[in-house]
Write a protein that holds these residues in place. Structure first.
Motif, PDB file in Angstrom:
ATOM      1  N   ASN A   1      45.833  35.246  31.480  1.00  0.00           N
ATOM      2  CA  ASN A   1      46.048  33.978  30.394  1.00  0.00           C
ATOM      3  C   ASN A   1      44.634  33.638  30.338  1.00  0.00           C
ATOM      4  N   ALA A   2      43.563  33.779  31.068  1.00  0.00           N
ATOM      5  CA  ALA A   2      42.083  33.027  30.924  1.00  0.00           C
ATOM      6  C   ALA A   2      41.510  33.662  29.656  1.00  0.00           C
ATOM      7  N   GLU A   3      41.082  32.658  28.745  1.00  0.00           N
ATOM      8  CA  GLU A   3      40.467  33.022  27.470  1.00  0.00           C
ATOM      9  C   GLU A   3      38.714  32.810  27.599  1.00  0.00           C
ATOM     10  N   TYR A   4      38.336  31.946  28.426  1.00  0.00           N
ATOM     11  CA  TYR A   4      37.132  31.693  28.600  1.00  0.00           C
ATOM     12  C   TYR A   4      36.519  31.147  29.986  1.00  0.00           C
ATOM     13  N   VAL A   5      35.388  31.314  30.413  1.00  0.00           N
ATOM     14  CA  VAL A   5      34.652  30.731  31.499  1.00  0.00           C
ATOM     15  C   VAL A   5      33.482  30.201  30.981  1.00  0.00           C
ATOM     16  N   GLU A   6      33.416  28.902  31.634  1.00  0.00           N
ATOM     17  CA  GLU A   6      32.152  27.914  31.472  1.00  0.00           C
ATOM     18  C   GLU A   6      31.359  27.774  32.887  1.00  0.00           C
ATOM     19  N   TRP A   7      30.262  27.643  32.809  1.00  0.00           N
ATOM     20  CA  TRP A   7      29.508  27.281  34.053  1.00  0.00           C
ATOM     21  C   TRP A   7      28.375  26.184  33.613  1.00  0.00           C
ATOM     22  N   THR A   8      28.398  25.402  34.611  1.00  0.00           N
ATOM     23  CA  THR A   8      27.188  24.263  34.466  1.00  0.00           C
ATOM     24  C   THR A   8      26.454  24.128  35.554  1.00  0.00           C
ATOM     25  N   TYR A   9      25.053  23.633  35.425  1.00  0.00           N
ATOM     26  CA  TYR A   9      24.245  23.360  36.539  1.00  0.00           C
ATOM     27  C   TYR A   9      23.219  22.364  35.916  1.00  0.00           C
TER      28      TYR A   9
ATOM     29  N   PHE B   1      26.944  26.682  29.840  1.00  0.00           N
ATOM     30  CA  PHE B   1      27.140  28.241  29.218  1.00  0.00           C
ATOM     31  C   PHE B   1      28.439  28.552  29.061  1.00  0.00           C
ATOM     32  N   ARG B   2      28.984  29.232  28.278  1.00  0.00           N
ATOM     33  CA  ARG B   2      30.303  29.746  27.755  1.00  0.00           C
ATOM     34  C   ARG B   2      30.502  31.049  27.654  1.00  0.00           C
ATOM     35  N   CYS B   3      31.550  31.887  28.167  1.00  0.00           N
ATOM     36  CA  CYS B   3      31.679  33.189  27.842  1.00  0.00           C
ATOM     37  C   CYS B   3      33.070  33.432  27.601  1.00  0.00           C
ATOM     38  N   THR B   4      33.357  34.031  26.245  1.00  0.00           N
ATOM     39  CA  THR B   4      34.775  34.090  25.973  1.00  0.00           C
ATOM     40  C   THR B   4      34.970  35.786  26.000  1.00  0.00           C
ATOM     41  N   ALA B   5      36.247  36.036  26.163  1.00  0.00           N
ATOM     42  CA  ALA B   5      36.658  37.569  25.891  1.00  0.00           C
ATOM     43  C   ALA B   5      36.300  37.922  24.695  1.00  0.00           C
TER      44      ALA B   5
ATOM     45  N   ASN C   1      33.313  37.297  22.849  1.00  0.00           N
ATOM     46  CA  ASN C   1      31.995  37.451  23.163  1.00  0.00           C
ATOM     47  C   ASN C   1      31.915  39.022  23.750  1.00  0.00           C
ATOM     48  N   LEU C   2      32.484  39.203  24.802  1.00  0.00           N
ATOM     49  CA  LEU C   2      32.403  40.506  25.666  1.00  0.00           C
ATOM     50  C   LEU C   2      32.821  41.656  24.778  1.00  0.00           C
ATOM     51  N   GLU C   3      34.015  41.568  24.056  1.00  0.00           N
ATOM     52  CA  GLU C   3      34.305  42.552  23.388  1.00  0.00           C
ATOM     53  C   GLU C   3      33.421  43.046  22.050  1.00  0.00           C
ATOM     54  N   GLN C   4      32.453  42.007  21.523  1.00  0.00           N
ATOM     55  CA  GLN C   4      31.405  42.300  20.855  1.00  0.00           C
ATOM     56  C   GLN C   4      30.464  43.115  21.491  1.00  0.00           C
ATOM     57  N   ILE C   5      30.021  42.699  22.559  1.00  0.00           N
ATOM     58  CA  ILE C   5      28.912  43.190  23.319  1.00  0.00           C
ATOM     59  C   ILE C   5      29.256  44.436  23.641  1.00  0.00           C
ATOM     60  N   LEU C   6      30.437  44.816  24.088  1.00  0.00           N
ATOM     61  CA  LEU C   6      30.804  46.191  24.598  1.00  0.00           C
ATOM     62  C   LEU C   6      31.522  46.986  23.432  1.00  0.00           C
ATOM     63  N   GLN C   7      31.658  46.347  22.378  1.00  0.00           N
ATOM     64  CA  GLN C   7      32.144  47.185  21.230  1.00  0.00           C
ATOM     65  C   GLN C   7      33.861  47.726  21.578  1.00  0.00           C
ATOM     66  N   ILE C   8      34.279  47.010  22.080  1.00  0.00           N
ATOM     67  CA  ILE C   8      35.774  47.477  22.486  1.00  0.00           C
ATOM     68  C   ILE C   8      36.685  46.536  21.929  1.00  0.00           C
ATOM     69  N   GLU C   9      37.960  47.042  21.934  1.00  0.00           N
ATOM     70  CA  GLU C   9      39.116  46.121  21.119  1.00  0.00           C
ATOM     71  C   GLU C   9      39.884  45.103  21.956  1.00  0.00           C
ATOM     72  N   ASP C  10      39.800  45.483  23.344  1.00  0.00           N
ATOM     73  CA  ASP C  10      40.804  44.553  24.303  1.00  0.00           C
ATOM     74  C   ASP C  10      40.072  44.644  25.666  1.00  0.00           C
ATOM     75  N   ILE C  11      39.406  43.537  26.184  1.00  0.00           N
ATOM     76  CA  ILE C  11      38.750  43.680  27.398  1.00  0.00           C
ATOM     77  C   ILE C  11      39.843  43.554  28.766  1.00  0.00           C
ATOM     78  N   LYS C  12      41.052  42.996  27.982  1.00  0.00           N
ATOM     79  CA  LYS C  12      41.945  42.874  29.169  1.00  0.00           C
ATOM     80  C   LYS C  12      42.804  44.210  29.612  1.00  0.00           C
ATOM     81  N   SER C  13      42.397  45.177  28.726  1.00  0.00           N
ATOM     82  CA  SER C  13      43.325  46.517  29.017  1.00  0.00           C
ATOM     83  C   SER C  13      42.606  47.047  30.477  1.00  0.00           C
ATOM     84  N   PHE C  14      41.345  46.661  30.814  1.00  0.00           N
ATOM     85  CA  PHE C  14      40.992  47.203  32.061  1.00  0.00           C
ATOM     86  C   PHE C  14      41.472  46.701  33.253  1.00  0.00           C
TER      87      PHE C  14
END
Length: 848
Positions: free
Chosen positions: A639-647, A658-662, A664-677
């Motif tokens: 049920n996690a939808e984003y990861v942020e990190w600070t420094y 910085f912020r990374c969302t599911a 964002n990753l699906e756009q980079i990898l050109q896939i429909e659902d990253i959770k399927s892995f």
């Protein structure tokens, strides 16, 4: 007949083993020269054990653990020794004529293999003979290049005449059959002689009269003796003096009480079975000698001191009498009378120190002689020097019978995370004929087509099994280091079944230095993750000797250990702090420094924020690494939808975020659902090896012209920079890739260019692409294709083929400017020098 062969071969093994132990006991007897002879007599029980029992316990302290005696293998708890090819020769005898000759200089094979040959069915033998007959007549060395396995032996072709003779003759005997016939004939002759001797002796004492209890007197014998197995009787000549009576009865009754008469029968039977071994005859002689001397000493210990003289005279008086060397008699004066009298005259009652030392010597001899070599496997670097893998490093190995198979596999790591995994070879020791002891060679060849690429051929060559693996990678490195298993030592090292041995470790330097660690350090799983964080890239080659079959082993390693441990850490709920920490530990988040966590499980978006206390050394590299770790965290946490990190920023003026969302990753990898892995271990493995490395920031390309870069609008710039910062009104930072002629550029300069459409007098901002495909499409068509090295090539295609000496096909994605490219060109580009380097290409190996 097969059963008789197995018995004969077992007897040969036991005879060889017992022969070595006999030499050990003879040595121990020398150490016990001044000890009571009872200790020497007891040592022969070790020989009896070795001659009777084909099995024994395994011991690390066995005599057979010495390298001098390493020409053996251990089959369970049974010792199986090598023998010469003569014992297992496939030659056959046709009415006394030999047909078919083994080639000279053949290598030794195990006796156990001969047993396997004897188990061949008639159909298998016919097929083997048919295969031999198909060989060209008069050929030279027909063993060249052949594979020798249990049950098949290379041999020279028989002549046509001998083949025709073979068809007309019925009696076929192997060399082993002839040896079995000689062995059985020897046993029968020996036992027949012993039986006749016992019968003759019984006839001699048939007229004996009873003196008392189990004592008989007989006028037809000249020497007293004990005869009988279950009900032994003492037979004495008539007209003995009282002193002689006393001496003989004390001696013979102790023999009976100690069951020496039964020991003698057993020893004669063993001598009959092992009549062909001269060491067994020697052991029998000294055993009888120790038996009599120990009995003499017992008599002396239980009589007065002045009893020595009459006892010696009695013994000497019967020394000239007839000897009864049969299985059925223990004669008073039959063995080493001179040595016995000498021992009697100089015998002293032993002190406690002598007895203690004697006991220790006996126990050590039993430990060394009774135990088999520990059923273990081992290997070593034959040269004992640092691995020279360009010329090849030779290893020697020996594996026990519980090892069934061998497997080689490779792991590739980029920035500490697994990005490549491949099984290179898997072989059954039994089915594929891989020898249980032998040598294998590790070799590697590097080639550097240009400053941004390296290529290598890594090979491991076992007898009858070879693994060649070509590696081509775009890791940008300024140097590398390599380590190999058992460097700088030739000591035998134990092989633990199913242990993952790191055979080779390659370490790559990205310009910040390279850290080289020994192969054994990577075998410590507790340290492995931490070690992998030191370099930009590592490649590990593993060797596994297993109790599983090769098919079972292949199934067990179909998915990498990394994928399995990550999959097992799956967490359905973000709020489970312990599970969240477990995932972060597996991702080695702590390699970035100390951190605290913030969980958001109440808003619309569930996510996690990781607050690092220190800024990284290289912010851009850290950003790329954190993107990959964020992707794995999102996959493993349902049920996690984003990861942020600070420094804190390097200048300490602000906090980076910085912020990374599911999405964002699906756009980079050109896939429909990253959770399927996260559906299975295999799916997670696919993500690690095929998608993870593609997660990074993509920008439109800039052509390189010497030391300058050309922007898409045709302007040349001196520098390429990465600028990190927040735009006004934004809460998260971004990374901008810019081209500029200025040595110092600030975020304010970047924002000014952004307001101007992406270009200003100072710099040009390369536009971000949502994926690698978008970045490539920006220069595809008439301009060509953008490769990961930043160059644009006219053509892009997949090539599949097999390199010379490789065990399997390889597939490559190739960027090139040559329209007529062939797979031979790719081979020459990677490993050779015949392809013109000015006609560059970029090669990416594809998974099988």
């Amino acid at each position: 007949m097969n059963l008789i062969r197995e018995i004969f071969l077992t007897i040969c093994n036991m005879s060889f083993t017992a022969g070595i132990v006999i030499l050990l006991v003879l040595l121990a007897r020398q150490l016990l020269r001044k000890s009571p002879k009872i200790f020497s007599y007891m040592l022969w029980g070790i020989i009896a054990f070795r001659l009777i029992c084909p099995f024994s316990f395994s011991s690390r302290y066995s005599l057979f653990s010495l390298d001098l005696l390493s020409r053996h293998i251990s089959s369970g708890n049974q010792m199986i020794w090598d023998t010469t090819d003569d014992l297992q020769s496939p030659n056959v005898i046709y009415n006394g004529n030999t047909a078919g000759n083994t080639s000279s200089g053949g290598t030794p094979s195990d006796i156990s293999e001969a047993v396997d040959v004897s188990k061949q069915t008639s159909a298998e033998k016919a097929a083997s003979q048919s295969e031999t007959n198909r060989q060209p007549s008069g050929s030279g060395d027909t063993n060249a290049g052949s594979t020798v396995t249990a049950g098949s032996f290379p041999s020279s072709a028989a002549s046509p005449d001998s083949e025709r003779s073979a068809e007309s003759l019925q009696g076929i005997f192997t060399v082993t059959d002839i040896m079995i016939g000689i062995w059985i004939s020897g046993i029968l002759l020996f036992l027949t002689y012993q039986a006749l001797s016992v019968r003759r002796l019984k006839k001699t004492v048939a007229t004996a009269v009873k003196y008392e209890d189990d004592i008989y007197e007989c006028d037809s014998i000249s020497v007293p003796f004990v005869m009988g197995f279950l009900r032994p009787k003492i037979y004495l000549p008539f007209r003995l003096s009282e002193t002689e009576h006393q001496c003989i009865l004390l001696h013979e009754r102790y023999h009976i009480r100690r069951h020496d008469h039964q020991v003698k029968v057993l020893a004669i039977l063993l001598l009959g079975v092992y009549w062909f071994n001269p060491l067994v005859w020697i052991a029998y002689y000294f055993m009888c000698r120790d038996m009599e001397m120990s009995c003499d000493e017992h008599v002396l210990l239980n009589t007065e001191a002045d009893f020595r003289e009459p006892y010696s005279r009695t013994l000497l008086g019967f020394a000239a009498g007839r000897k009864y060397r049969t299985a059925g008699a223990l004669a008073f004066g039959e063995t080493s009378v001179k040595s016995r009298i000498k021992n009697i005259l100089y015998f002293k009652s032993p002190g406690k120190p002598v007895i203690a030392v004697s006991i220790v010597i006996c126990l050590l001899t039993a430990l060394l002689g009774c135990g088999n070599v520990l059923n273990q496997s081992s290997m070593r670097n034959k040269s004992g020097a640092a691995a020279d893998t360009s010329d090849g490093t030779e290893y020697e190995y020996r594996v026990s019978s519980d090892i069934k198979s061998m497997l080689l596999y490779q792991e590739c790591y980029t920035d500490g995370e697994l990005t490549g995994y491949q099984i290179l070879q898997h072989v059954d020791f039994t089915e594929n004929g891989l020898p249980r002891k032998g040598n294998f060679t590790v070799k590697r060849d590097f080639n550097y087509p240009d400053a941004t690429q390296w290529n290598a051929l890594f090979s491991v060559n076992f007898e009858n099994a070879r693994a060649d693996f070509s590696v081509s990678n775009a890791i940008h490195f300024s140097g590398m280091a390599e380590n190999y298993y058992l460097e700088n030592t030739s000591v035998w090292t134990d092989i633990v079944p199913d242990e993952e041995i790191v055979l080779a470790a390659w370490h790559f330097d990205d310009g910040e230095g390279v850290s080289a660690f020994s192969c054994s350090e990577y075998m410590d799983k507790a340290r492995k993750t931490e070690l992998l964080s030191h370099n930009s890239g590592d490649i590990l080659y593993y060797l596994v000797f297993s109790r599983k079959t090769s098919d079972e082993l292949l199934e067990a390693y179909s998915v990498s250990e990394r994928a399995k441990e990550l999959y097992q850490s799956k967490n359905p709920y973000l709020g489970d702090v312990s599970a969240d920490e477990t995932i972060l530990q597996l991702l080695n988040i702590s390699s970035f420094g100390k951190y605290t966590l913030e969980l958001n499980t109440s808003g619309a978006d569930y996510g996690i924020t990781i607050n690092f206390s220190e800024s990284p050394r290289n912010e851009y590299t850290a950003y790329s690494d954190m993107l990959k770790k964020a992707a794995l965290f999102l996959i493993l946490t349902d049920n996690a939808e984003y990861v942020e990190w600070t420094y804190p920023a390097p200048d300490g003026t602000e906090m980076r975020r910085f912020r990374c969302t599911a999405e964002n990753l699906e756009q980079i990898l050109q896939i429909e659902d990253i959770k399927s892995f996260s559906s299975s271990e295999a799916d997670l493995q696919i993500f690690l090896t095929e998608y993870l490395q593609a997660i990074r920031q993509y920008y439109e390309p800039a052509a390189n012209f010497g030391e300058k870069s050309e922007s898409p609008d045709g302007t040349l710039y001196q520098y390429t920079r990465y600028i990190i910062g927040k735009r006004n009104g934004e809460t998260t930072d971004n990374i901008y890739k810019i081209l500029t002629n200025e040595e110092a550029v600030t975020m304010s300069d970047v924002e000014e260019a952004l307001l101007a459409g992406g270009k200003s007098e100072k710099l040009y901002i390369l536009k971000e692409s949502s994926s690698q495909e978008d970045a490539e499409s920006s220069t595809s068509g008439s301009d060509g294709f953008l490769a990961p090295d930043g160059r644009v090539y006219k053509y892009k295609a997949l090539f599949t083929g097999r390199h010379p000496n490789a065990a399997s096909d390889s597939t490559y994605l190739v960027y090139a400017n040559d329209a007529d490219l062939t797979f031979d060109d790719i081979t020459n580009y990677i490993f050779g020098s015949t392809y013109p380097k000015e006609r560059q290409m970029y090669i990416i190996p594809q998974p099988e």
